[in-house]
Write a protein that holds these residues in place. Structure first.
Motif, mmCIF file in Angstrom:
data_model
loop_
_atom_site.group_PDB
_atom_site.id
_atom_site.type_symbol
_atom_site.label_atom_id
_atom_site.label_comp_id
_atom_site.label_asym_id
_atom_site.label_seq_id
_atom_site.Cartn_x
_atom_site.Cartn_y
_atom_site.Cartn_z
ATOM 1 N N PRO A 1 2.486 26.048 28.008
ATOM 2 C CA PRO A 1 1.520 26.882 27.320
ATOM 3 C C PRO A 1 1.995 27.054 26.014
ATOM 4 O O PRO A 1 3.260 27.367 25.502
ATOM 5 N N ASP A 2 0.722 27.335 24.820
ATOM 6 C CA ASP A 2 1.173 27.201 23.647
ATOM 7 C C ASP A 2 1.139 28.774 22.970
ATOM 8 O O ASP A 2 0.123 29.357 23.054
ATOM 9 N N PRO A 3 2.217 29.282 22.851
ATOM 10 C CA PRO A 3 2.300 30.632 22.269
ATOM 11 C C PRO A 3 1.626 31.173 21.289
ATOM 12 O O PRO A 3 1.150 32.193 20.978
ATOM 13 N N ARG A 4 1.015 30.093 20.218
ATOM 14 C CA ARG A 4 0.465 30.407 19.096
ATOM 15 C C ARG A 4 -1.119 30.778 19.539
ATOM 16 O O ARG A 4 -1.555 31.412 18.778
ATOM 17 N N ILE B 1 -0.747 36.518 17.622
ATOM 18 C CA ILE B 1 -1.280 37.851 17.134
ATOM 19 C C ILE B 1 -1.068 39.168 17.957
ATOM 20 O O ILE B 1 -1.074 38.862 19.150
ATOM 21 N N THR B 2 -1.092 40.118 17.440
ATOM 22 C CA THR B 2 -0.820 41.684 18.211
ATOM 23 C C THR B 2 -2.168 42.597 17.623
ATOM 24 O O THR B 2 -2.097 43.016 16.405
ATOM 25 N N LEU B 3 -2.717 42.950 18.603
ATOM 26 C CA LEU B 3 -3.754 43.975 18.578
ATOM 27 C C LEU B 3 -2.959 45.474 18.798
ATOM 28 O O LEU B 3 -2.378 45.504 20.060
ATOM 29 N N ARG C 1 11.977 32.067 18.233
ATOM 30 C CA ARG C 1 11.185 31.013 17.451
ATOM 31 C C ARG C 1 10.061 31.963 16.879
ATOM 32 O O ARG C 1 9.387 31.467 15.738
ATOM 33 N N SER C 2 9.920 33.375 17.316
ATOM 34 C CA SER C 2 9.108 34.108 16.793
ATOM 35 C C SER C 2 9.486 35.428 16.649
ATOM 36 O O SER C 2 10.428 35.975 17.266
ATOM 37 N N ALA C 3 8.934 36.073 15.613
ATOM 38 C CA ALA C 3 9.427 37.482 15.044
ATOM 39 C C ALA C 3 8.206 38.214 14.625
ATOM 40 O O ALA C 3 7.328 37.300 13.953
ATOM 41 N N PHE C 4 7.956 39.360 14.557
ATOM 42 C CA PHE C 4 7.094 40.079 13.892
ATOM 43 C C PHE C 4 6.835 39.796 12.525
ATOM 44 O O PHE C 4 7.775 39.956 11.782
ATOM 45 N N PRO D 1 5.901 33.330 13.372
ATOM 46 C CA PRO D 1 5.773 34.794 12.943
ATOM 47 C C PRO D 1 4.526 35.068 13.916
ATOM 48 O O PRO D 1 3.537 34.758 13.656
ATOM 49 N N ASN D 2 4.607 36.506 14.243
ATOM 50 C CA ASN D 2 3.528 37.184 15.012
ATOM 51 C C ASN D 2 3.137 38.148 13.991
ATOM 52 O O ASN D 2 3.653 39.222 13.494
#
Length: 476
Positions: free
Chosen positions: A24-27, A355-357, A265-268, A314-315
């Motif tokens: 699954p694609d985390p993007r 993205i994060t809400l 691979r991801s950071a805020f 980046p998130n």
């Protein structure tokens, strides 16, 4: 640098079209963050806490039942994942109840905090989220703890020697690596295998970079291994293995920290957040200080803003539990008060990456004064599922529509962005065209700071815009 290389670095042509092995694609993630203790108390659930570091007069007794009751609302916003602040047992942690209720100083990583709920309730929460097509992301603290005394189920223990990380001004944690590595690899994978948990948000992630080594490399490999094994068994959930780190540093700091050697691979994206919605703990800015150039920069590939390469994701977010809320950056007397929040959420929706809400932003919730005025917990206000007025309902509906467009169009969350400024007598208009090469899906997002009607070539027609209310339109 050649023209093709330059364009590739600016617009992300070098980004992989899809993950390998059908992962699954985390993007595509649209995450809804919940601060458990301050969100909602569900009747019939656990008692919750009675105090927490957060504004006085607001919810402190949130529980898992409250989260379960909110899943339909979260799904209706277009979110496809929830992030829960730590739910591990912190009831005996050092520091007293206000700290225990946050969950960030746990005393047992393999038990649910009884103030929040039971194992059966957590399993129900995970199952109900999955039924709605939503991933479950847990909040993990792998660099400090509140007094863990028991070994892991496999017998591993934590080396609690106070240890400095490699990050400048990173402070001391009480988890020493590599001795603690087996314990935290088990934490990261145990919740995936037992409950089908889909990923981790990692608090103060830089604490696991010690002695020149990034221990997220080994922890991520363990998570990837479990996710891959679950996919091979035909499991639908517990297969994402998404991990996102918290580090308030700039791109260079993160590059030499949690991104080092492929650890995470991801950071805020604190840089992106500041560009579009203002700084974490200061309300002197509402973001977009450089006008629509900040949108261009934010929606370009990560390397354009100094991040390691286009492989990192980046998130992007607008608000979290450690600073001011989005609405705090605007004056309620401004006639464009709600519109400016729509504008920021449209940028989120068009971001190529996760993205994060933050709960309550869909209703323009504002922060509240805290005892002692601590800016790092001012946004932990009571959750609610209903709007208080028609304007809040309209904001919620716009956000839901934008996130639905994001969910239905891969161009929104992984597409290459092209930017065009339409010059007009009444002011410039920014047109962002996003194209997903594998599916040929194409969407335009049109930004204007004034009411106007403009011809949009990609659509072959004119579009009427309200100030600060972007139009998001699929190209047929």
């Amino acid at each position: 640098m050649g023209l093709l290389t330059l364009l590739s670095s600016l617009f992300g042509w070098a980004r992989p079209e899809k993950p390998a092995n059908d992962q699954p694609d985390p993007r595509s993630l649209t995450i809804y963050q919940i601060m458990v203790a301050s969100f909602l108390h569900g009747d019939g659930g656990a008692p919750g806490y009675s105090a927490m570091w957060g504004p006085d007069g607001h919810t402190k007794n949130g529980n898992l039942r409250g989260v379960i009751n909110a899943l339909d609302h979260i799904q209706g916003l277009g979110a496809n994942a929830i992030w829960l602040t730590p739910i591990f047992d912190s009831s005996e942690a050092m520091g007293g109840e206000k700290l225990q209720a946050t969950g960030y100083f746990t005393n047992n990583y393999f038990k649910i905090d009884p103030h929040f709920g039971t194992e059966a309730e957590f399993r129900e929460l995970v199952d109900e989220a999955h039924k709605r097509g939503m991933y479950v992301i847990l909040d993990g603290v792998f660099g400090h703890h509140g007094g863990v005394k028991e070994a892991s189920p496999s017998g591993f223990t934590i080396d609690s020697t106070p240890t400095a990380c490699d990050r400048v001004n990173g402070g001391l944690g009480n988890v020493a690596y590599p001795a603690s590595l087996p314990y935290f690899k088990e934490v990261a994978t145990w919740w995936m295998d037992k409950y089908g948990v889909d990923g981790w948000r990692l608090d103060q992630a830089y604490q696991a970079v010690q002695g020149g080594h990034n221990y997220w490399t080994e922890i991520s490999a363990a998570v990837d291994s479990v996710a891959s094994a679950r996919r091979e068994r035909g499991e639908q959930w517990g297969t994402l293995g998404y991990m996102v780190g918290e580090d308030w540093g700039d791109a260079d700091c993160i590059n030499h920290g949690v991104y080092k050697d492929g650890g995470l691979r991801s950071a805020f994206d604190f840089d992106g957040k500041e560009r579009i919605s203002g700084p974490m703990q200061d309300i002197t800015s509402a973001g977009l200080e450089n006008g629509y150039m900040d949108i261009v920069t934010t929606l370009s590939a990560p390397v354009a803003r100094g991040y390691l390469n286009n492989e990192v994701i980046p998130n992007l977010y607008l608000t979290n539990h450690d600073g001011y809320r989005l609405a705090d950056h605007f004056d309620p007397a401004d006639p464009h008060y709600y519109a400016k929040m729509k504008e920021r959420h449209a940028i989120l929706a068009a971001y190529s990456g996760p993205i994060t809400l933050y709960y309550g932003d869909e209703y323009a919730d504002r922060s509240a004064e805290t005892q002692g005025g601590q800016k790092d917990n001012i946004a932990r206000t009571s959750g609610h599922l209903e709007p208080r007025n028609a304007a809040e309902a309209d904001l919620r509906d716009y956000i839901a529509a934008a996130m639905k467009m994001r969910a239905e169009n891969p161009a929104m969350w992984r597409g290459t962005a092209w930017f065009n400024t339409i010059k007009a007598p009444d002011g410039d208009v920014l047109v962002v065209t996003k194209t997903d090469r594998p599916t040929r899906n194409k969407v335009v997002v049109i930004f204007s700071d004034h009411d106007t009607t403009v011809p949009v070539g990609q659509l072959g027609r004119e579009v009427t815009l309200k100030a600060h209310v972007p139009a998001i339109i699929k190209v047929k």
